[in-house]
Design a protein around this motif. Structure first.
Motif, short mmCIF file in Angstrom:
data_model
loop_
_atom_site.label_atom_id
_atom_site.label_comp_id
_atom_site.label_asym_id
_atom_site.label_seq_id
_atom_site.Cartn_x
_atom_site.Cartn_y
_atom_site.Cartn_z
N ALA A 40 2.29 -6.15 -63.06
CA ALA A 40 1.82 -7.53 -62.89
C ALA A 40 1.45 -7.80 -61.44
O ALA A 40 0.47 -8.50 -61.16
N LEU A 41 2.21 -7.24 -60.49
CA LEU A 41 1.87 -7.38 -59.07
C LEU A 41 0.55 -6.67 -58.76
O LEU A 41 -0.26 -7.15 -57.95
N VAL A 42 0.32 -5.52 -59.40
CA VAL A 42 -0.95 -4.81 -59.23
C VAL A 42 -2.10 -5.66 -59.75
O VAL A 42 -3.16 -5.79 -59.12
N CYS A 43 -1.89 -6.29 -60.90
CA CYS A 43 -2.93 -7.16 -61.48
C CYS A 43 -3.23 -8.33 -60.56
O CYS A 43 -4.40 -8.73 -60.41
N ALA A 44 -2.19 -8.90 -59.94
CA ALA A 44 -2.40 -10.03 -59.04
C ALA A 44 -3.20 -9.60 -57.80
O ALA A 44 -4.16 -10.27 -57.40
N GLY A 45 -2.81 -8.46 -57.20
CA GLY A 45 -3.51 -7.99 -56.00
C GLY A 45 -4.94 -7.58 -56.28
O GLY A 45 -5.87 -7.96 -55.55
N SER A 46 -5.14 -6.80 -57.34
CA SER A 46 -6.50 -6.35 -57.66
C SER A 46 -7.34 -7.51 -58.18
O SER A 46 -8.56 -7.52 -57.99
N GLY A 47 -6.71 -8.49 -58.83
CA GLY A 47 -7.45 -9.68 -59.26
C GLY A 47 -7.95 -10.48 -58.07
O GLY A 47 -9.08 -10.97 -58.06
N PHE A 48 -7.10 -10.61 -57.05
CA PHE A 48 -7.52 -11.31 -55.83
C PHE A 48 -8.70 -10.58 -55.19
O PHE A 48 -9.64 -11.20 -54.70
N ALA A 49 -8.67 -9.25 -55.21
CA ALA A 49 -9.77 -8.46 -54.66
C ALA A 49 -11.04 -8.60 -55.48
O ALA A 49 -12.16 -8.53 -54.95
N LEU A 50 -10.90 -8.83 -56.79
CA LEU A 50 -12.07 -9.00 -57.65
C LEU A 50 -12.92 -10.18 -57.21
O LEU A 50 -14.15 -10.16 -57.33
#
Length: 410
Positions: A305-315
């Protein structure tokens, strides 16, 4: 730029993005689960459909530039909503006797309608955005509305089904058509000016003789493939590596919510640093976040979930900045009147990225020994390699191309 104008321009991006999540994420799983089709077969059909549709985009962009009618953008968007809705219905309500025909026809209708509406909207934004600040505002408004569409689709499919998105898609198309005609009524002068400029313009690949144009398209291609591969394989990773397919919808929701929240931040950084430098920062954030996926396994839901948050912010950087950069390149090259041609090629490249991700990643995974439902060490290693390692390597190449380019002068 007035908030009213940004809302009128951005709203049509909502239905276009609303259909993207079910089509790109749920269609492969639907046809493998319902009809027992192999990943290779699904991948090849997606590849063929995308390639057939992709070659429509440059031709359509050039044709759009040659139209002299001031209302051409609004007309095209309105007409494009018809095949979009029909194709979406066919994909998720296939003819039981001939599902292959429903899949192929549905994909082509959705892709052609999506292409026409997207190119018209992007070209219009490039005409209206006559300064770096306004082009960032318009691009951010369009992409923010698009992310809201994806978030809505995530919530809708979590509570109902992917097919149920069709109901809200129809309503949002009607609202968006109304908004885009209001936008035309507010800004006819800019479109009349663009129509007079494009008369007699020639469309050719000579635009790539300029370093800035060539470097931007190369960066966009590498970065796009890096993003498309995880999107194609996400549900398989959630099911066979994390072993929590029941949480896939919430993870997708978290990813897109973080992306939507990040758009204003990337807009601000783009204006402060320049779009190219801000995009470089977004790439590094994506690599730093996604590289940790290699160390996760069954049950690591919170860490992922933390990976999704970080990569989502990068998206958010991938969505808000590249199109604004392209609008700047068009103005730098003094090619006003050829916006449709530039964005037609841009969308062709975007679709080839998705086609390569679906058409190559899935068959290669099958050759490496992975199949949906397999959770042995060999299958899991092959899936992690394709899902995380390969995208990070491609993202790094994209960063290097952007770092060595001259795009910061746009």
């Amino acid at each position: 730029m007035p908030l009213k104008t940004l809302l009128q321009y951005g709203l049509p991006g909502f239905p276009l993005a609303l259909l993207s999540l079910p089509v790109y994420v749920y269609v492969p799983q639907l046809y493998t689960a319902s009809y027992g089709w192999s990943l290779t077969a699904i991948g090849l059909i997606l590849l063929a459909s995308r390639v057939a549709d992709a070659f429509f985009d440059p031709w359509f962009g050039a044709w759009l530039d040659k139209q002299q009618h001031p209302a051409r953008f609004a007309l095209i968007f309105t007409l494009a909503t018809l095949p979009v809705n029909l194709g979406f219905w066919l994909l998720f309500h296939p003819l039981q006797t001939v599902p292959a025909i429903s899949l192929c026809a549905g994909l082509l209708l959705v892709y052609l309608g999506f292409s026409s509406a997207t190119i018209a909207l992007q070209s219009w934004g490039a005409i209206l955005g006559n300064t770096p600040q306004t082009r960032l505002q318009l691009t951010s408004a369009r992409e923010f509305a698009g992310l809201c569409g994806v978030i809505t689709a995530s919530l809708w499919t979590y509570w109902f089904s992917a097919a149920a998105v069709f109901q809200i898609l129809m309503v949002s198309c009607v609202l968006s058509v109304f908004a885009i005609w209001r936008l035309y009524a507010s800004h006819p002068a800019e479109i009349v000016h663009a129509s007079s400029q494009n008369a007699g313009s020639s469309h050719s690949l000579s635009i790539f003789q300029a370093n800035t144009t060539r470097h931007l398209y190369q960066t966009f291609a590498l970065n796009g493939i890096a993003s498309a591969i995880p999107a194609t394989l996400f549900l398989f990773y959630a099911a066979d590596v994390l072993q929590r397919p029941d949480q896939a919808g919430l993870l997708l929701l978290l990813y897109f919510v973080c992306a939507a929240l990040s758009v204003p931040a990337w807009n601000c950084l783009g204006r402060r640093w320049h779009e190219a430098r801000a995009w470089q920062a977004g790439m590094w954030l994506a690599i730093a976040s996604f590289s940790t996926v290699c160390f996760l396994g069954a049950g690591d839901l919170l860490l992922f979930a933390l990976v999704c948050a970080g990569s989502g912010f990068a998206l958010g950087a991938d969505l808000a900045l590249p199109s604004a950069l392209l609008a700047g390149v068009i103005r730098q090259q003094q090619d006003s009147g050829q916006e449709g041609w530039y964005f037609g090629l841009w969308n062709w490249l975007s679709k080839m990225n998705l086609a390569l991700a679906a058409g190559l990643a899935m068959p290669l995974l099958s050759l490496a020994g992975y199949a949906p439902g397999r959770q042995d060490a060999q299958a899991v290693s092959a899936l992690i390699l394709a899902y995380a390692v390969l995208p990070c390597a491609l993202k790094l190449l994209a960063w290097l191309r952007l770092y060595r380019s001259s795009l910061t002068t746009v």
